[in-house]
Design an enzyme around this catalytic site. Structure first.
Site, short mmCIF file in Angstrom:
data_model
loop_
_atom_site.label_atom_id
_atom_site.label_comp_id
_atom_site.label_asym_id
_atom_site.label_seq_id
_atom_site.Cartn_x
_atom_site.Cartn_y
_atom_site.Cartn_z
N ALA A 83 31.34 13.46 10.24
CA ALA A 83 32.17 13.09 11.36
C ALA A 83 31.58 11.93 11.81
O ALA A 83 30.38 11.52 11.31
CB ALA A 83 32.15 14.33 12.24
N GLN A 85 30.30 10.88 14.60
CA GLN A 85 28.91 11.27 15.34
C GLN A 85 27.89 12.04 14.45
O GLN A 85 27.32 12.96 14.93
CB GLN A 85 29.27 11.53 16.65
N SER A 86 27.97 11.89 13.29
CA SER A 86 27.38 12.75 12.12
C SER A 86 25.88 12.59 12.47
O SER A 86 25.19 11.43 12.27
CB SER A 86 27.67 12.58 10.85
N ASN A 87 25.10 13.55 12.58
CA ASN A 87 23.64 13.84 12.69
C ASN A 87 22.96 13.69 11.46
O ASN A 87 21.96 12.96 11.08
CB ASN A 87 23.05 14.76 13.19
N VAL A 89 24.31 12.12 8.59
CA VAL A 89 24.63 10.74 8.09
C VAL A 89 23.45 9.93 8.76
O VAL A 89 22.70 9.16 8.01
CB VAL A 89 25.69 10.21 8.39
#
Ligand SMILES: *Cc1c(COP(=O)(O)O)cnc(C)c1O
Length: 342
Positions: A83, A85-87, A89
């Site tokens: 998504a 706000q992917s942690n 990534v």
């Protein structure tokens, strides 16, 4: 648990390629003030938010195995997705920098109705600091499929691209949570603690699957409750169970029973990435009483689950409960207005 069993699992993990990315062991700490405020069981927290890579979080443990596999495959670029706000990534991008690889990520606009800051601050800002290439996608696509296609395209241009699924959740990544399970059992043994329950938030399923597989291989019966951040209970049990079976299959021949997978979808609210009043309350309670930062997408919902289950009597006030803090506080910046208003 005997030392003997532990040695066996250590040996089993040692046969997998692994790179060092993680500060470990992460601390296991008591939360006395939150325990008192809630009038519940004695609450503990395992600080997997402090794994050390680019502000930390649970994906770093998974990446120790995934990035090692990428290096073994001779990759020069890793491709993944999440998504906005992917942690995952953010941690993958940092790991790629540390190992001298490039990183390409697809970000799904999965959460509707956020302000424009949402696509610039928090994890997106850090992604840019790690110099990755990003493409946005509309919601609802099969994002792993999209990322596989992106990897294929890079290969056609001569790159050696290694695909990492969303959340790092395949059996290779889940080995990271076998390592956390093993570490936690060791800490429990050292502190003479015998918790009645472990609680964590569950999304792409690798964290819970790895913990369950690790406990299973070590012969530990402490139940693990996953607080869902997205899917309904039945779908999430399916997702976790399938991955836990694959992961356990790398470690032991003992069959894993489906009833080991516990999920509660009562704290999802309107959907992924949308904090409920309970999420906001949990974030404030952890901050005010323990100086701990939870996040609005994952760990805040996980803690809301503990608070809710104490209040509804599902968790009684006896014994000890361990919360696995999986990280995510970087995304607080993308939710600042809502959190300050709440
Ligand atoms: C990804 C993530 C989770 C969920 O872990 P899964 O392995 O995807 O189930 C929980 N907390 C945070 C902060 C995360 O980034």
């Amino acid at each position: 648990m005997t030392n003997n069993k532990e040695t066996i699992v250590k040996d089993i993990l040692s046969k997998f390629p692994r790179v060092k990315l993680c500060h470990q062991p992460t601390a296991l700490e008591e939360m006395p003030r939150l325990t008192e405020v809630l009038g519940g069981p004695r609450l503990w927290i395992k600080r997997d938010d402090c794994t050390g890579l680019a502000t930390g979080g649970n994906k770093t443990r998974k990446l120790e195995f995934l990035m090692a596999a990428a290096l073994e495959a001779g990759a020069d670029i890793v491709v993944t997705q999440g998504a906005v706000q992917s942690n995952h990534v953010r941690q993958t991008a940092a790991a790629a920098c540390k190992l001298g690889l490039d990183c390409y990520a697809l970000l799904e606009r999965r959460v509707a109705g956020r302000n424009e800051k949402y696509e610039q601050t928090g994890n997106v800002f850090f992604d840019q600091m790690f110099n990755i290439e990003i493409e946005f996608r509309p919601p609802g696509l099969d994002m792993n499929d999209e990322a596989r296609q992106a990897a294929e395209k890079l290969r056609s241009r001569g790159r050696n691209a290694y695909f990492i699924p969303g959340g790092g959740s395949n059996e290779t990544g889940a080995l990271g949570y076998v390592s956390s399970a093993q570490e936690l059992l060791h800490q429990l043994e050292q502190t003479n603690l015998n918790p009645k329950l472990i609680v964590l938030s569950t999304g792409s399923a690798g964290t819970q699957a790895g913990m369950v597989a690790g406990f299973h291989a070590l012969g530990c019966d402490i139940p693990i409750m996953g607080i869902s951040v997205r899917q309904s209970t039945n779908i999430q049990i399916d997702n976790v169970y399938k991955l836990a079976v694959k992961t356990a299959g790398l470690l032991t021949d003992k069959p894993l029973s489906r009833n080991k997978i516990l999920v509660d979808d009562g704290y999802v609210g309107e959907g992924y990435g949308i904090p409920t009043d309970g999420t906001l309350e949990a974030i404030k309670m952890a901050a005010h009483n323990e100086g701990i930062l939870l996040d609005p997408v994952y760990s805040g919902k996980g803690m809301a689950g503990i608070i809710g289950q104490i209040r509804n009597g599902q968790i009684n006030s006896n014994g000890d409960v361990v919360f696995l803090h999986t990280g995510g506080a970087v995304s607080l910046f993308a939710y600042e207005d809502q959190i300050l208003a709440g």
